[in-house]
Scaffold this motif. Sequence first.
Motif, short mmCIF file in Angstrom:
data_model
loop_
_atom_site.label_atom_id
_atom_site.label_comp_id
_atom_site.label_asym_id
_atom_site.label_seq_id
_atom_site.Cartn_x
_atom_site.Cartn_y
_atom_site.Cartn_z
N ILE A 1 0.88 -1.18 0.00
CA ILE A 1 0.00 0.00 0.00
C ILE A 1 0.91 1.22 0.00
O ILE A 1 1.70 1.42 0.93
CB ILE A 1 -0.93 0.02 1.22
N THR A 2 0.82 2.00 -1.06
CA THR A 2 1.64 3.20 -1.15
C THR A 2 0.76 4.44 -1.21
O THR A 2 -0.45 4.35 -1.47
CB THR A 2 2.55 3.16 -2.39
N VAL B 1 -2.47 1.90 -4.52
CA VAL B 1 -1.97 3.27 -4.43
C VAL B 1 -3.11 4.15 -3.92
O VAL B 1 -4.14 4.29 -4.59
CB VAL B 1 -1.47 3.79 -5.79
N LEU B 2 -2.94 4.70 -2.72
CA LEU B 2 -3.99 5.53 -2.13
C LEU B 2 -3.96 6.92 -2.75
O LEU B 2 -2.92 7.59 -2.75
CB LEU B 2 -3.79 5.63 -0.61
N ALA C 1 -8.22 6.92 9.04
CA ALA C 1 -8.30 7.43 7.66
C ALA C 1 -7.52 6.54 6.70
O ALA C 1 -7.98 6.24 5.59
CB ALA C 1 -7.77 8.87 7.60
N ILE C 2 -6.32 6.10 7.10
CA ILE C 2 -5.50 5.22 6.25
C ILE C 2 -6.20 3.87 6.07
O ILE C 2 -6.26 3.33 4.96
CB ILE C 2 -4.10 5.02 6.86
N ASN C 3 -6.74 3.33 7.14
CA ASN C 3 -7.42 2.03 7.06
C ASN C 3 -8.65 2.11 6.15
O ASN C 3 -8.88 1.24 5.31
CB ASN C 3 -7.84 1.56 8.45
N ARG C 4 -9.44 3.19 6.31
CA ARG C 4 -10.65 3.35 5.51
C ARG C 4 -10.30 3.53 4.03
O ARG C 4 -10.91 2.91 3.15
CB ARG C 4 -11.45 4.54 6.02
N ALA C 5 -9.30 4.36 3.76
CA ALA C 5 -8.89 4.60 2.37
C ALA C 5 -8.36 3.32 1.73
O ALA C 5 -8.61 3.06 0.54
CB ALA C 5 -7.82 5.69 2.33
N ALA D 1 -9.79 1.58 -1.58
CA ALA D 1 -8.90 1.34 -2.73
C ALA D 1 -8.93 -0.12 -3.16
O ALA D 1 -8.94 -0.43 -4.36
CB ALA D 1 -7.48 1.77 -2.38
N LYS D 2 -8.96 -1.02 -2.20
CA LYS D 2 -8.99 -2.45 -2.54
C LYS D 2 -10.31 -2.83 -3.19
O LYS D 2 -10.35 -3.64 -4.12
CB LYS D 2 -8.76 -3.29 -1.28
#
Length: 516
Positions: free
Chosen positions: A387-388, A430-431, A412-416, A420-421
């Motif tokens: 995850i980048t 890639v977020l 926020a990172i987990n939700r994004a 993305a997945k």
Amino acid sequence: MKKYKGEWIQVARDITSGISEQDRFQRLLTTIRNMLHCDAAALLLFQQQNFIPLAINGLSEDVLGRRFNIEQHPRLEAIARAGDIVRFPSDSDLPDPYDALIPNHDQKLEVHSCIGLPLFQEDHLIGAVTIDAFDPTLFDGFADDDFRLISALAANSLHTALLVAKLEKNVGVSSTSNSKRTNYNQLDFIGQSPGITELKSHISAVAHTDLSVLIMGETGVGKELVAHAIYAQSDRKDKSFVYLNCAALPESVAESELFGHIKGAFTGAISDRKGKFELANHGTLFLDEVGELSLALQAKLLRALQYGDIQRVGDDSNIKVDVRIIAATNRVMHEEVIKGHFRSDLYHRLSVFPLFVPPLRERGKDVILLAGFFAEQCQHKLNVSSITLDAEVLTLLQNNPWEGNVRELEHAINRASVIAKAQSNATHLVLKPSHFQFTHTEMPDTNKAANPEPSNAHHSIVHWQDLGLKEATEQFQIELIQSVYLNNDKKLSTTAKQLGLNPGNLHRLMKRLGLK
């Protein structure tokens, strides 16, 4: 190698020079890249089955915040198990931990050539150097002895840094004299900003004492992590660490939770029960959200701290306890004392050594390191290769106010990542900005920052005379705060300092005035 003899001599000299570790490490990696013409290089510390980046060259900034567990990264595990250099075949099926983390290479994601150099000191693994390239044949023209020289120099450089840190700890030297010096016992406390560097120094200073510590800071900044860091470095680290959330204590059972009770003391007390103080005897008691305790319970807590003895509910006898107290609160305690909500004598008893954890918005590029750390954790939870973070996302992350601080960033990172997945079947996520909900974030407008709109804060009294006193006062506050905020590049802490206010109070005032 002969071509770069001068540079290698300088790297060798750097090991015993007075320059900072970070500069020494960066010179080493720069020399490696100049010599090999590779795309990226990294120096890693090996600690508790994790490789922890200390310095990088050619990799995305967020890599410094990542923690590479060798059980989750087969290539790094191979380096850790090897006794010599490791040349990975260009067609190796082992995933590279840096895939998609080398920016600006025409959307290339997978690294094709990788060298791993384990670093040893007296047969003990202390770290590694990784060297990566997109060209699968780049390293074919270099002999193993060339890489062994790099390994030897890097091992000596890292060992020197570890030895200096150990000596400073043993003699009680504070690392504040060199803000770039890394505290190798606190690498899980991610951050390199001045505020966090100072906090780490204060933790090291107070950890080996028995002084009471009061940790203050906004919700979500990591106060409990600070408490654990103090405990882990203390002389009581082999004893118990007992946690109590004072905010979750019903008034009816609060005294029993702290001091215990005897059988029959109240309805439901069917047996004797130890309280948190007894459970923490000879250890550490962490009182989270201590500002939520009632005044009645504060008086009983004060007695326990003053005299070192407690009474179980329903018992007349005293029990001697030896407990180190660490407390935490998100309240502005001196204001709570003024309002009569918290006892001044208890406040002074708890805050023998106060610590303030800065909010995330005041920690600069720490947000990028933390984002990398959470992305690394999340990729294993979601079972994806990597995850980048898109470059635009990194800018947005730094400009977001993060009112929920580190905890909000993690969510926020987990939700994004989940979004993305769901939107892509790729193994490398890639977020991008579209995966986030930056509801309070604006992209920085450099023109506006450099040339803020003229403020009306200097109007004559005629401007205010048609308003009531309350309305005129609020209007003046709005315009003055706006002007100072813009002139200070939207930095809350600098604005608060210029206005003579506490940053937390200014934040609440701006929210009340509709400026947030």
